[in-house]
Design an enzyme around this catalytic site. Structure first.
Site, PDB file in Angstrom:
ATOM      1  CG  ASP A  38     -27.113  39.803  28.141  1.00 36.44           C
ATOM      2  OD1 ASP A  38     -27.515  39.030  29.037  1.00 36.44           O
ATOM      3  OD2 ASP A  38     -25.966  39.749  27.658  1.00 36.44           O
ATOM      4  CG  HIS A 242     -56.034  33.598  35.890  1.00 32.49           C
ATOM      5  ND1 HIS A 242     -56.195  34.789  35.237  1.00 32.49           N
ATOM      6  CD2 HIS A 242     -56.910  32.739  35.285  1.00 32.49           C
ATOM      7  CE1 HIS A 242     -57.121  34.662  34.286  1.00 32.49           C
ATOM      8  NE2 HIS A 242     -57.570  33.430  34.309  1.00 32.49           N
ATOM      9  CG  ASP A 259     -56.991  26.492  32.247  1.00 30.27           C
ATOM     10  OD1 ASP A 259     -56.674  26.297  31.051  1.00 30.27           O
ATOM     11  OD2 ASP A 259     -57.766  27.407  32.612  1.00 30.27           O
ATOM     12  CG  ASP A 270     -58.214  27.733  27.316  1.00 30.67           C
ATOM     13  OD1 ASP A 270     -57.744  27.170  28.313  1.00 30.67           O
ATOM     14  OD2 ASP A 270     -58.884  28.788  27.379  1.00 30.67           O
ATOM     15  CG  HIS A 349     -64.962  31.779  35.608  1.00 29.80           C
ATOM     16  ND1 HIS A 349     -65.562  30.993  34.662  1.00 29.80           N
ATOM     17  CD2 HIS A 349     -64.446  30.913  36.539  1.00 29.80           C
ATOM     18  CE1 HIS A 349     -65.407  29.718  34.981  1.00 29.80           C
ATOM     19  NE2 HIS A 349     -64.747  29.638  36.135  1.00 29.80           N
ATOM     20  CG  HIS A 353     -62.097  32.694  26.544  1.00 27.19           C
ATOM     21  ND1 HIS A 353     -61.191  32.170  25.653  1.00 27.19           N
ATOM     22  CD2 HIS A 353     -61.897  32.000  27.702  1.00 27.19           C
ATOM     23  CE1 HIS A 353     -60.476  31.231  26.247  1.00 27.19           C
ATOM     24  NE2 HIS A 353     -60.890  31.090  27.489  1.00 27.19           N
ATOM     25  CG  HIS A 360     -58.566  35.221  27.360  1.00 27.54           C
ATOM     26  ND1 HIS A 360     -58.138  35.747  28.549  1.00 27.54           N
ATOM     27  CD2 HIS A 360     -58.903  33.929  27.648  1.00 27.54           C
ATOM     28  CE1 HIS A 360     -58.213  34.821  29.500  1.00 27.54           C
ATOM     29  NE2 HIS A 360     -58.673  33.718  28.979  1.00 27.54           N
ATOM     30  CD  GLU A 383     -62.853  28.969  30.360  1.00 30.47           C
ATOM     31  OE1 GLU A 383     -62.103  28.804  31.328  1.00 30.47           O
ATOM     32  OE2 GLU A 383     -62.519  29.582  29.336  1.00 30.47           O
ATOM     33  CE1 TYR A 387     -62.599  27.190  39.660  1.00 30.02           C
ATOM     34  CE2 TYR A 387     -64.563  28.535  39.306  1.00 30.02           C
ATOM     35  CZ  TYR A 387     -63.502  27.811  38.803  1.00 30.02           C
ATOM     36  OH  TYR A 387     -63.341  27.710  37.434  1.00 30.02           O
ATOM     37  NE  ARG A 405     -60.878  26.936  34.470  1.00 28.98           N
ATOM     38  CZ  ARG A 405     -60.115  27.330  35.479  1.00 28.98           C
ATOM     39  NH1 ARG A 405     -60.705  27.712  36.617  1.00 28.98           N
ATOM     40  NH2 ARG A 405     -58.810  27.355  35.406  1.00 28.98           N
ATOM     41  CD  GLU A 407     -60.800  26.401  29.120  1.00 25.89           C
ATOM     42  OE1 GLU A 407     -59.903  26.176  29.962  1.00 25.89           O
ATOM     43  OE2 GLU A 407     -60.920  27.485  28.533  1.00 25.89           O
TER      44      GLU A 407
HETATM   45  N1  GLY Z   1     -56.676  29.396  30.353  1.00 28.26           N
HETATM   46  C1  GLY Z   1     -57.315  30.624  30.533  1.00 28.26           C
HETATM   47  C2  GLY Z   1     -58.750  30.490  30.397  1.00 28.26           C
HETATM   48  O1  GLY Z   1     -59.262  29.387  30.449  1.00 28.26           O
HETATM   49  O2  GLY Z   1     -59.450  31.442  30.180  1.00 28.26           O
HETATM   50 MN    MN Z   2     -60.393  29.405  28.674  1.00 29.44          MN
HETATM   51 MN    MN Z   3     -58.260  27.541  30.243  1.00 33.77          MN
END
Ligand code: GLY
Ligand code: MN
Ligand code: MN
Length: 441
Positions: A38, A242, A259, A270, A349, A353, A360, A383, A387, A405, A407
């Protein structure tokens, strides 16, 4: 800075102006979600619903009907309930929805099944995000069946069911001044939090301790929730895009990738930064890091109105592939390597976005088959990353297990762009200097 009630009203008006004549649109609120037994997750309102109402209670339903001079906004909301309000807090009730949230009409939720068939009756089109809320899909089916049973009495069903997203998400894609101010605040807070994590980081700490520093800094300033689960990956964990386990020891000589971005008044930030756990980049780390940084800065520089979204990604592919060639991680001819997607084992990737109420965020990326041109008011992340899998036998061992990365959050402006997240360093010298200063400042 919060979005004012008049802006929510303006958004409804804008949407109402675009909806087909004699249509009805439905936008459901989110529901509480069970975590275990609950205990519930913290409530987060549905972004589409919040964008149009500013109303933060669960299970409500917004109904929009174009027509008249301005169209009509009707909200079905949880009823006032003295007992429930002792347990879970104040409810606006229908009166509050009209007085405090600017609705034209409001009803208790228990009136849905009586009112909705009557509201839908005779409309030419029903607009909502079919398939995204099973509860609403079932209710809509039952309201339509109620009407079907009364066709002989002159009732009629909408001939068309349309997806609301194409109008609503296009509005959300273009941020107002007020939205940009909230996003700037969220971005600054997250930038400060990343700086704190850099300053406090040292070998032997756990990844979750850096996560805690980020969360604590944001929460202390009122941003209690992150826009997504923070990623804190030390060493090879940075190669898992991720990675959210965040439970490993941070080792001397490794990089750590963070991140993380907070959410403020339902707007996301982000940010990703990658830095050395001990405060000093090794030679191999420096070479790869500088390549990602140069690429990221060139991609940000390319952002201005009129540039197709896809061009920014293609630029990142070209620059990263060229750099990998120069460093000896790839061999061959540049154009051929790009064509064969030889970069994909290292850069799998896309460049970024849309960013807004959802990390996103919503909004089309293409018009028909073509990447759409950037326009003022759009907000996007930039970003790029590299890798190098720890078991990649094709590259020199000095590169293996490095994940990087970088970003930032970028607004497209009339004259070019504005970086919302500039408050956290990303140059090698800037990061090393901030980490040298440590906790003392
Ligand atoms: N934090 C998720 C992305 O950078 O897309
Ligand atoms: Mn992002
Ligand atoms: Mn991110």
């Amino acid at each position: 800075m919060k979005i004012c009630i008049d802006e929510f009203r303006q958004r409804r008006k804008q949407l109402l102006r675009q909806l087909p004549e004699n249509s009805i649109a439905l936008v459901p609120a989110a529901s509480m979600k069970t975590r275990n037994r609950d205990a519930e997750y913290a409530f987060r309102q549905d972004s589409d619903f919040y964008y149009l109402t500013g109303f933060n209670e669960p299970d409500a339903l917004l109904v929009l009907m174009p027509g008249g001079s301005e169209g009509e906004s009707i909200l079905f909301c949880p009823p006032r309930d003295a007992t429930m309000e002792i347990w879970t807090g104040y409810r606006a009730g229908p009166e509050g929805c009209i007085h405090d949230f600017g609705m034209d009409q409001a009803f208790n939720l228990d009136q849905l099944d009586e009112q909705m068939p009557a509201l839908i009756n005779g409309k030419a089109a029903l607009c909502y995000a079919q398939g995204s809320d099973a509860g609403l899909d079932a209710k809509v089916a039952s309201w339509l069946n109620t009407l079907r049973a009364k066709v002989r009495l002159g009732f009629s069903l909408p001939e068309q069911t349309l997806v609301l997203d194409k109008w609503l998400h296009e509005l959300r894609l273009f941020k107002s001044e007020a939205e940009l101010q909230v996003m700037q605040q969220a971005a600054e807070l997250s930038a400060q939090a990343h700086c704190r994590a850099m300053q406090l980081c040292c070998p032997g700490m756990m990844e979750y301790q850096l996560e805690a520093i980020i969360q604590q800094h944001c929460a202390m300033a009122g941003a209690r929730f992150q826009a997504y689960s923070p990623i804190v990956g030390g060493g090879v964990n940075a190669c898992i895009l991720h990675y959210i386990d965040n439970n490993a020891v941070l080792k001397d000589g490794d990089l750590v990738l963070i991140d993380a971005g907070c959410e403020l008044d339902n707007y996301a930030s982000d940010i990703t930064r990658t830095f050395p756990v001990n405060g000093h980049f090794s030679e191999a780390q420096k070479l790869l890091y500088q390549l990602v940084l140069d690429t990221q800065e060139a991609c940000i520089d390319a952002i201005r109105p009129g540039v197709p979204w896809g061009d920014i990604h293609e630029l990142s592919v070209r620059l990263l592939t060229q750099g990998l060639l120069q460093l000896g991680l790839l061999q061959g001819e540049l154009d051929a390597l790009i064509k064969s997607e030889a970069y994909k084992p290292f850069y799998m990737h896309r460049i970024g976005h849309w960013l807004g109420m959802d990390v996103h965020d919503v909004g089309r990326y293409k018009d028909a088959d073509a990447w759409r041109p950037l326009q003022p008011g759009m907000v996007m992340t930039v970003e790029p990353g590299l890798y190098i899998a720890p078991d990649n036998q094709e590259v020199d061992s000095c590169w293996r297990g490095i994940g990087i990365r970088i970003e930032d959050d970028v607004v497209v402006t009339e004259s070019g762009h504005l970086v919302l997240t500039a408050g956290v360093p990303k140059s090698i010298a800037g990061i090393e200097a901030l980490m040298r200063r440590g906790d003392g400042e």
